[in-house]
Scaffold this motif. Structure first.
Motif, PDB file in Angstrom:
ATOM      1  N   GLN A  86      12.949  55.184  26.385  1.00  0.00           N
ATOM      2  CA  GLN A  86      12.399  56.012  25.598  1.00  0.00           C
ATOM      3  C   GLN A  86      11.942  57.303  26.256  1.00  0.00           C
ATOM      4  O   GLN A  86      12.095  58.577  25.669  1.00  0.00           O
ATOM      5  N   ALA A  87      11.455  57.264  27.569  1.00  0.00           N
ATOM      6  CA  ALA A  87      10.941  58.603  28.287  1.00  0.00           C
ATOM      7  C   ALA A  87      12.310  59.495  28.462  1.00  0.00           C
ATOM      8  O   ALA A  87      12.094  60.755  28.364  1.00  0.00           O
ATOM      9  N   PHE A  88      13.512  58.864  28.808  1.00  0.00           N
ATOM     10  CA  PHE A  88      14.762  59.596  28.710  1.00  0.00           C
ATOM     11  C   PHE A  88      15.202  60.186  27.555  1.00  0.00           C
ATOM     12  O   PHE A  88      15.643  61.507  27.560  1.00  0.00           O
ATOM     13  N   ILE A  89      15.224  59.361  26.641  1.00  0.00           N
ATOM     14  CA  ILE A  89      15.593  59.716  25.189  1.00  0.00           C
ATOM     15  C   ILE A  89      14.768  60.897  24.925  1.00  0.00           C
ATOM     16  O   ILE A  89      15.347  62.017  24.245  1.00  0.00           O
ATOM     17  N   ASN A  90      13.620  60.696  25.002  1.00  0.00           N
ATOM     18  CA  ASN A  90      12.656  61.892  24.359  1.00  0.00           C
ATOM     19  C   ASN A  90      12.753  63.104  25.178  1.00  0.00           C
ATOM     20  O   ASN A  90      12.438  64.188  24.393  1.00  0.00           O
ATOM     21  N   ARG A  91      13.269  63.194  26.313  1.00  0.00           N
ATOM     22  CA  ARG A  91      13.431  64.380  27.095  1.00  0.00           C
ATOM     23  C   ARG A  91      14.629  65.143  26.396  1.00  0.00           C
ATOM     24  O   ARG A  91      14.817  66.368  26.415  1.00  0.00           O
ATOM     25  N   VAL A  92      15.533  64.325  25.851  1.00  0.00           N
ATOM     26  CA  VAL A  92      16.679  64.806  25.256  1.00  0.00           C
ATOM     27  C   VAL A  92      16.436  65.352  23.840  1.00  0.00           C
ATOM     28  O   VAL A  92      16.767  66.366  23.458  1.00  0.00           O
ATOM     29  N   ASN A  93      15.789  64.341  23.096  1.00  0.00           N
ATOM     30  CA  ASN A  93      15.749  64.654  21.788  1.00  0.00           C
ATOM     31  C   ASN A  93      14.477  63.534  21.205  1.00  0.00           C
ATOM     32  O   ASN A  93      14.941  62.445  21.005  1.00  0.00           O
ATOM     33  N   ALA A  94      13.416  63.903  20.872  1.00  0.00           N
ATOM     34  CA  ALA A  94      12.444  63.159  20.561  1.00  0.00           C
ATOM     35  C   ALA A  94      12.393  62.720  19.269  1.00  0.00           C
ATOM     36  O   ALA A  94      11.516  61.895  18.836  1.00  0.00           O
ATOM     37  N   SER A  95      13.367  63.020  18.413  1.00  0.00           N
ATOM     38  CA  SER A  95      13.421  62.787  17.152  1.00  0.00           C
ATOM     39  C   SER A  95      14.188  61.155  16.838  1.00  0.00           C
ATOM     40  O   SER A  95      14.152  60.862  15.799  1.00  0.00           O
ATOM     41  N   LYS A  96      14.760  61.082  17.888  1.00  0.00           N
ATOM     42  CA  LYS A  96      15.703  59.673  17.804  1.00  0.00           C
ATOM     43  C   LYS A  96      14.668  58.466  17.862  1.00  0.00           C
ATOM     44  O   LYS A  96      13.960  58.271  19.046  1.00  0.00           O
ATOM     45  N   PRO A  97      14.805  57.618  16.919  1.00  0.00           N
ATOM     46  CA  PRO A  97      14.138  56.183  16.977  1.00  0.00           C
ATOM     47  C   PRO A  97      14.991  55.414  17.786  1.00  0.00           C
ATOM     48  O   PRO A  97      16.073  55.539  18.065  1.00  0.00           O
ATOM     49  N   ILE A  98      14.292  54.349  18.195  1.00  0.00           N
ATOM     50  CA  ILE A  98      14.879  53.244  19.101  1.00  0.00           C
ATOM     51  C   ILE A  98      14.796  51.956  18.419  1.00  0.00           C
ATOM     52  O   ILE A  98      13.493  51.710  17.897  1.00  0.00           O
ATOM     53  N   HIS A  99      15.809  51.388  18.124  1.00  0.00           N
ATOM     54  CA  HIS A  99      15.771  49.892  17.476  1.00  0.00           C
ATOM     55  C   HIS A  99      16.560  48.925  18.517  1.00  0.00           C
ATOM     56  O   HIS A  99      17.415  49.271  19.118  1.00  0.00           O
ATOM     57  N   ILE A 100      16.058  47.629  18.654  1.00  0.00           N
ATOM     58  CA  ILE A 100      16.527  46.636  19.774  1.00  0.00           C
ATOM     59  C   ILE A 100      17.778  46.150  19.273  1.00  0.00           C
ATOM     60  O   ILE A 100      17.795  45.273  18.191  1.00  0.00           O
ATOM     61  N   GLY A 101      19.058  46.449  19.573  1.00  0.00           N
ATOM     62  CA  GLY A 101      20.181  46.126  19.164  1.00  0.00           C
ATOM     63  C   GLY A 101      20.425  44.589  19.570  1.00  0.00           C
ATOM     64  O   GLY A 101      21.330  43.859  18.869  1.00  0.00           O
ATOM     65  N   GLU A 102      20.006  44.326  20.512  1.00  0.00           N
ATOM     66  CA  GLU A 102      19.971  43.004  21.135  1.00  0.00           C
ATOM     67  C   GLU A 102      18.909  42.612  22.306  1.00  0.00           C
ATOM     68  O   GLU A 102      18.777  43.571  23.159  1.00  0.00           O
ATOM     69  N   THR A 103      18.647  41.563  22.196  1.00  0.00           N
ATOM     70  CA  THR A 103      17.776  40.723  23.173  1.00  0.00           C
ATOM     71  C   THR A 103      17.821  39.332  22.710  1.00  0.00           C
ATOM     72  O   THR A 103      17.620  38.872  21.531  1.00  0.00           O
ATOM     73  N   GLY A 104      17.565  38.233  23.667  1.00  0.00           N
ATOM     74  CA  GLY A 104      17.450  36.977  23.352  1.00  0.00           C
ATOM     75  C   GLY A 104      17.211  36.131  24.571  1.00  0.00           C
ATOM     76  O   GLY A 104      16.878  36.738  25.495  1.00  0.00           O
ATOM     77  N   TRP A 105      17.064  34.799  24.351  1.00  0.00           N
ATOM     78  CA  TRP A 105      16.739  33.796  25.188  1.00  0.00           C
ATOM     79  C   TRP A 105      17.668  32.540  25.228  1.00  0.00           C
ATOM     80  O   TRP A 105      17.534  31.779  23.992  1.00  0.00           O
ATOM     81  N   SER A 106      18.202  32.151  26.241  1.00  0.00           N
ATOM     82  CA  SER A 106      19.064  30.810  25.832  1.00  0.00           C
ATOM     83  C   SER A 106      18.261  29.394  26.109  1.00  0.00           C
ATOM     84  O   SER A 106      17.186  29.482  26.898  1.00  0.00           O
ATOM     85  N   THR A 107      18.747  28.479  25.471  1.00  0.00           N
ATOM     86  CA  THR A 107      17.919  27.516  25.499  1.00  0.00           C
ATOM     87  C   THR A 107      18.567  26.217  26.436  1.00  0.00           C
ATOM     88  O   THR A 107      17.998  25.186  26.598  1.00  0.00           O
ATOM     89  N   VAL A 108      19.772  26.355  26.758  1.00  0.00           N
ATOM     90  CA  VAL A 108      20.498  25.346  27.748  1.00  0.00           C
ATOM     91  C   VAL A 108      21.170  26.081  28.614  1.00  0.00           C
ATOM     92  O   VAL A 108      21.816  27.323  28.495  1.00  0.00           O
ATOM     93  N   SER A 109      21.302  25.547  29.950  1.00  0.00           N
ATOM     94  CA  SER A 109      22.096  26.318  31.159  1.00  0.00           C
ATOM     95  C   SER A 109      22.297  25.382  32.188  1.00  0.00           C
ATOM     96  O   SER A 109      21.562  24.791  32.656  1.00  0.00           O
TER      97      SER A 109
END
Length: 633
Positions: free
Chosen positions: A322-345
């Motif tokens: 957000q800090a970098f984006i806002n230095r370029v254009n503070a009008s741009k919202p951020i949405h989380i396109g991906e995050t998650g957590w595996s249950t087996v590994s």
């Protein structure tokens, strides 16, 4: 036009805490080059509210609206993806849409427009859009919106001659298909996402930012020509490090293109994966360990403390972007396109690895992120809706990439959504369920789930040994030593993790001999003269999880000499009792059994079953852990 009123966000505590401080080829979560986010100069600030936005049928904003929960979606139920054979059908995806709708999901993210085609020449994306259209026709109140992915990769990707600054010709076909679908389904497609982690330098198919900018700019110009696309947003989905200006393929020209791209998109779609950073980011992997001061806590408290660190770490990555984006254009919202957590590994995130993957941690992570994004005014495309067995290593059914879903391939609903099982079955929904019904994983029994949950690895307290100490195991075993199971074939397994300095001994009825089992540390060709030593000290605990029952049987701990045999103290049937917590044991040499010939010690630390305990049927599959083993003068 009605604007959804975003909740007043409670970011003060976040700011105070932080101030001053898919369709994947390869997997969208594998990041072998992640580093710590650069501490930004500002804290997380409230989201900007745009004047125009993608709208639901009632005029509400879709993105950032808690009433329109989002998820990443792949429809494949097979172990492989094959053209003309197993492309998910309209009927299968109608089932999926009903299931996801019953979970409260109203927004999906997909990953390509072309990809694989069925026998009818139709793609997975086309079948999905037809499925939603049919459901809307059957029920006017049904809602499901789509963030349509456009797969972008470099010319020559997946060959030996990749040209990262040139378009794969197929990219243009992907974009053309996206335009066609957006015009055909304007009531469903509300976002087009150009590329999936296509700019981060560790992706073998990555392209330079100017290539993504070319396609985003083209789509922004194109959408203005038709009123059907008046509320369509264009973005690109990328790892947080790109959006933070930390990974832009390395030169100023690309940073210029990256800044132009931030200005060109309607919003920033950001990916963040603390789960994988428990392994790939050395700094966070160390922070992930259970600190010494927490090692006395209960398993639940240890895990919850670890997941609190995960949440703060994730917010730090969002903050850096957000800090970098806002230095370029503070009008741009951020949405989380991906995050998650595996249950087996079994590929580094389960038992013996970072011990991150399980359903208990998945729910804690999911709920923390949902709370944050709902308050912040961001959509969270949680990765992912269903387990997809085609992902990851095809030879390893327990590869983490196959197990990020909220529901597994056998219709077991994971802990995150246990409260939805009754609804799914009341509605008569099915997904080729083996028994015709959905079931809560672990039969909905939280204690059983907790038994399987793993704490992160314990931080090792390795202080310099006092003068006159013979260190059997510190960070590693003493020179020339090895850990081994007794006999051939071995009756127990023993090994040392050089990252943690922990000796693990595994005892199992499958390995044990008729007399029992044993393991040791030493070297058959190296006899030690320990005649001047008076005590043996070590730390010990029992592991208690689905693979290992906390040892309740009696067992010996001691050492072995060439002529004097074994010298023991007894656990669980003597003066010492095994627990799940680390305990420090110090034993005078005189308290060990037998005629001790200390000038001929060939194994300075041994573990074995007590005679008769195995035959009494008291041996179960058990794991014992030891560290900081020394002889002291």
């Amino acid at each position: 036009m009605k604007l959804f009123k975003l909740k007043a966000i409670s970011l003060l505590s976040v700011a105070m805490a932080l101030a001053g401080c898919g369709d994947e080829v390869p997997s969208s979560t594998e990041n072998p080059d992640t580093g710590n986010p650069t501490p930004p100069t500002t804290e997380i600030v409230p989201q900007p509210i745009p004047a125009k936005f993608p709208q639901a049928k009632n005029g509400d904003a879709i993105l950032g609206n808690p009433e329109y929960q989002a998820v990443s979606y792949g429809a494949w139920r097979s172990t492989a993806r094959e053209n003309g054979i197993n492309v998910p059908s309209v009927a299968e995806q109608k089932e999926d849409m009903k299931i996801l709708s019953s979970l409260g999901i109203k927004m999906l993210r997909t990953y390509n427009t072309q990809g694989f085609t069925g026998v009818d020449g139709r793609t997975e994306a086309q079948n999905l859009l037809d499925a939603i259209t049919q459901l809307k026709a059957e029920d006017p109140d049904f809602e499901m919106y789509v963030m349509l992915g456009v797969w972008i990769d470099a010319k020559g990707s997946y060959t030996d001659t990749v040209i990262h600054d040139e378009n794969n010709p197929a990219n243009y076909q992907e974009v053309a298909a996206a335009k066609e679908l957006a015009l055909q389904y304007p009531d469903i497609i509300k976002v087009i996402a150009v590329g999936n982690e296509a700019m981060v330098n560790w992706a073998p198919y990555h392209v330079t930012p100017d290539i993504i900018l070319e396609h985003v700019s083209d789509l922004q110009t194109w959408k203005k020509a038709d009123p059907k696309t008046s509320d369509l947003w264009i973005t690109t989905s990328e790892n947080y490090a790109v959006w933070a200006g930390e990974d832009n393929n390395g030169n100023n020209g690309n940073q210029i293109a990256l800044k132009a791209l931030i200005n060109a998109v309607d919003y920033v779609s950001l990916h963040t994966y603390a789960h994988h950073d428990t392994k790939y980011n050395p700094s966070f992997a160390k922070e992930w360990q259970v600190p010494l001061e927490d090692q006395h806590l209960s398993k639940e408290d240890i895990i919850e403390n670890a997941m609190d660190k995960v949440h703060q770490y994730t917010l730090t990555q969002i903050q850096a972007a957000q800090a970098f984006i806002n230095r370029v254009n503070a009008s741009k919202p951020i949405h989380i396109g991906e995050t998650g957590w595996s249950t087996v590994s079994t590929d580094g995130f389960g038992l013996g690895g970072t011990q991150a993957a399980d359903e208990y941690k998945q729910k804690l992570f999911h709920d923390n992120m949902r709370t944050f994004t709902d308050d912040f005014g961001a959509s969270l495309f949680f990765f992912q809706a269903f387990d997809e067995p085609w992902k990851g290593d095809p030879a390893n059914p327990n590869h983490s990439e196959k197990h990020f879903g909220l529901i597994d391939i056998d219709c077991n609903v994971k802990y995150v959504e246990w409260d939805k099982v009754e609804t799914l079955n009341t509605l008569g929904l099915d997904r080729d369920c083996p028994n015709g019904t959905f079931n809560a994983s672990y039969s909905g029994d939280l204690p059983s789930l907790l038994d399987d949950a793993l704490t992160p690895p314990y931080e090792v307290d390795i202080a310099p040994p006092p003068e006159g100490t013979f260190v059997v195991l510190g960070e590693t075993l003493f020179d020339g030593a090895m850990a081994y199971g007794w006999d051939n074939p071995i009756t127990a397994w023993a090994g040392v993790n050089d990252d943690t300095g922990i000796l693990t001994v595994v005892a199992s009825p499958d390995m044990a001999a008729t007399w029992g089992w044993g393991a040791g540390v030493g070297n058959p060709d190296q006899n030690l003269n320990l005649s001047d030593y008076n005590k043996v000290t070590f730390k010990v605990r029992g592991v208690n999880n689905a693979e290992s029952t906390l040892a309740k049987f009696g067992f010996y701990i001691g050492f072995q000499t060439v002529t004097g045999g074994n010298h023991w103290i007894e656990f669980n049937s003597g003066n010492y009792t095994l627990t799940e917590s680390w305990q420090t044991i110090t034993v005078d040499i005189k308290d060990f059994s037998g005629n001790k010939q200390l000038s001929q010690v060939n194994s300075p630390f041994t573990v074995a079953s007590i005679d008769g305990m195995f035959n009494a049927g008291l041996l179960t599959h058990s794991e014992l852990e030891f560290k900081d083993i020394s002889w002291v003068k």
